[in-house]
Design a protein around this motif. Structure first.
Motif, PDB file in Angstrom:
ATOM      1  N   ALA A 174      -2.599   5.370  -2.420  1.00  0.00           N
ATOM      2  CA  ALA A 174      -1.183   5.404  -2.030  1.00  0.00           C
ATOM      3  C   ALA A 174      -0.740   6.836  -1.797  1.00  0.00           C
ATOM      4  N   LEU A 179      -4.172   3.493   3.861  1.00  0.00           N
ATOM      5  CA  LEU A 179      -4.391   2.096   4.246  1.00  0.00           C
ATOM      6  C   LEU A 179      -4.905   1.991   5.681  1.00  0.00           C
ATOM      7  N   ASP A 198      -5.427   3.709  -6.208  1.00  0.00           N
ATOM      8  CA  ASP A 198      -4.411   4.761  -6.357  1.00  0.00           C
ATOM      9  C   ASP A 198      -4.849   5.781  -7.400  1.00  0.00           C
ATOM     10  N   PRO A 248      -1.609  -4.564  -9.232  1.00  0.00           N
ATOM     11  CA  PRO A 248      -1.411  -3.574 -10.300  1.00  0.00           C
ATOM     12  C   PRO A 248      -2.190  -3.955 -11.562  1.00  0.00           C
TER      13      PRO A 248
ATOM     14  N   THR B 148       5.826   6.784  -2.031  1.00  0.00           N
ATOM     15  CA  THR B 148       4.395   6.591  -2.241  1.00  0.00           C
ATOM     16  C   THR B 148       4.150   5.219  -2.860  1.00  0.00           C
ATOM     17  N   GLY B 149       3.160   4.512  -2.349  1.00  0.00           N
ATOM     18  CA  GLY B 149       2.764   3.254  -2.964  1.00  0.00           C
ATOM     19  C   GLY B 149       3.671   2.109  -2.578  1.00  0.00           C
ATOM     20  N   VAL B 150       3.323   0.933  -3.096  1.00  0.00           N
ATOM     21  CA  VAL B 150       4.059  -0.287  -2.803  1.00  0.00           C
ATOM     22  C   VAL B 150       4.924  -0.600  -4.012  1.00  0.00           C
ATOM     23  N   LEU B 179       3.082   1.531   6.360  1.00  0.00           N
ATOM     24  CA  LEU B 179       2.585   0.220   5.938  1.00  0.00           C
ATOM     25  C   LEU B 179       2.994  -0.079   4.493  1.00  0.00           C
ATOM     26  N   ASN B 180       2.998   0.935   3.631  1.00  0.00           N
ATOM     27  CA  ASN B 180       3.419   0.702   2.248  1.00  0.00           C
ATOM     28  C   ASN B 180       4.842   0.165   2.171  1.00  0.00           C
ATOM     29  N   LEU B 183       4.952  -3.459   3.418  1.00  0.00           N
ATOM     30  CA  LEU B 183       4.412  -4.363   2.389  1.00  0.00           C
ATOM     31  C   LEU B 183       5.448  -4.576   1.279  1.00  0.00           C
ATOM     32  N   PRO B 236       4.297  -0.466  -9.655  1.00  0.00           N
ATOM     33  CA  PRO B 236       3.739  -1.096  -8.465  1.00  0.00           C
ATOM     34  C   PRO B 236       4.027  -2.589  -8.363  1.00  0.00           C
ATOM     35  N   ILE B 237       4.249  -3.023  -7.138  1.00  0.00           N
ATOM     36  CA  ILE B 237       4.426  -4.436  -6.792  1.00  0.00           C
ATOM     37  C   ILE B 237       3.058  -5.125  -6.772  1.00  0.00           C
TER      38      ILE B 237
END
Lengths: 273, 273
Positions: A174, A179, A198, A248, B148-150, B179-180, B183, B236-237
């Motif tokens: 991330a 991605l 991550d 996660p 950063t991240g989802v 894309l993060n 999502l 995170p999701i």
């Protein structure tokens, strides 16, 4: 065993870089805590002395029984007979970050490589790696690329050391927005399962399932389900019908079945076991 | 009609920003070329004069019969009776980039909004927009976020003007690594289909199917297939079992069926029709 990581089998602990104390403690525990004999291999690093000293200090401070560095910066060192007793005595081996191609070029195919494969598969050695030390565990290893979009040019790959075959691992996932390059890689090699880890996040796997640990997420991209893939020499890749999972801590993924294990959370399973 | 964009219906041409001449020419052609009467609306822009002048010049240079700007920077302007004859005479309306929330706050719910909805649905008006002008066409509109991240925090959303309901559009998609956040948005709203459009790339849609145009790709994320979604307030999701499609020019996607149309390439279908 289906649906969870078998603690009786050899295990890989694969970290996405910047691992915090919780993940490092987990490695020390898996290696046996006060009974742990940990070997640090900093082959990937440009300054192995610094990387070795840093991890020897950290694992010692976290309660590992013994920690030593094994300096392997040439293939002759990786083929030397002195390596075998060190690795056979180890309960955990840790590969630092740096450049994954240094690991494959120095260790690939040597006596060290063969012995590690044997010890992990048959003797229950815990093999851990972070960043480059994670990438090299793949069947196919991402060696570079951070371009824009999903294109054939935006990623370069090479063979990894295949501790976890059938999987293509990316790290700092991330944090570095990777991605696109993972999608590009699995579009080219749809038999490989793309696993993006991550920072401060890891997968613990027995080769059958993996469990997610740490503060971030693991993103799995499965192009096996794709109904149409086109990878032109230049321009955007087409990848229709791929599957994506963002998982996660606490989630388990079945590698051979290519599906997340949804149902009883890992914590409850552990209590029931 | 199933599997291709129906040219007899009202159409939306939704561009991901930085549209090159090929996409702008396509808009002029769809609007009627020499018979085209194009209206440019630069409500999203901080400097509408500049944006209006730029697009009026470009569409004129590309052969549009007539091009004029419609200045709408307040709700009273968007409700003024002078708007109706301008829009009724138009064959194409083009929304520039800028801030999508300026479009929804100035035009949302006004006479201009209602009239545009009617003209697109029933009268065959071609409605085009780029960047912010693309985002506002969504049912749910991304208003910000590039974290950063989802995670739930990495994206903010609000209601769009719903020219294309059931869809959540993001733009500058590959170029800004979004894309993060797409999502994250579909994990929160899995009924919305996430559609990320690269720069110099567009979808042309009749509301049933869309076709990809331009030099980049369109990334569709479908969380409708997900078997497990968890969106914690922080951290995170989890999103397990989502579907992803990366579709370059020539691919068609069936919006209501939520699937790419694979088979006869668009070019051959056009020839056969």
């Amino acid at each position: 065993m289906d649906g969870s990581v078998d603690p009786r089998r050899g295990r890989l602990l694969i970290m996405g870089g910047a691992a915090g104390p919780a993940l490092l403690v987990r490695f020390v525990e898996l290696a046996g805590s006060a009974a742990a004999r940990i070997v640090v291999i900093a082959t990937a690093s440009e300054s192995p002395e610094t990387a070795e000293a840093s991890y020897v200090d950290r694992f010692s401070a976290l309660g590992a029984g013994s920690v030593e560095a094994l300096r392997l910066t040439s293939r002759s060192q990786a083929n030397a007979p002195t390596v075998e007793p060190v690795l056979r005595a180890a309960t955990g081996v840790f590969f630092t970050g740096g450049d994954q191609e240094r690991i494959t070029s120095v260790i690939g195919g040597t006596a060290t490589d063969s012995l590690l494969q044997t010890l992990v598969a048959a003797e229950g050695l815990v093999l851990a790696g972070t960043s480059a030390g994670a990438a090299m565990m793949s069947g196919t290893m991402i060696t570079g690329g951070d371009g824009t979009g999903v294109t054939a040019q935006c990623v370069t790959t090479g063979p990894g050391l295949e501790f976890l075959p059938g999987v293509l691992i990316d790290q700092h996932f991330a944090q570095r927005g990777r991605l696109n390059r993972l999608l590009s890689a699995v579009a080219r090699y749809p038999h490989e399962l793309g696993v993006g880890i991550d920072e401060d996040t890891a997968i613990l796997t027995d080769g059958n399932c993996f469990e997610v640990l740490g503060s971030g997420a693991v993103t799995v991209v499965d192009a096996g389900t794709a109904i149409d893939i086109r990878v032109p020499r230049t321009g955007p890749i087409a990848l229709a019908g791929a599957c994506i999972h963002v998982l996660p801590a606490g989630y388990t993924f079945h590698l051979t079945g290519r599906r997340p294990v949804i149902g009883t959370p890992a914590a409850e399973r552990d209590e029931a076991a």
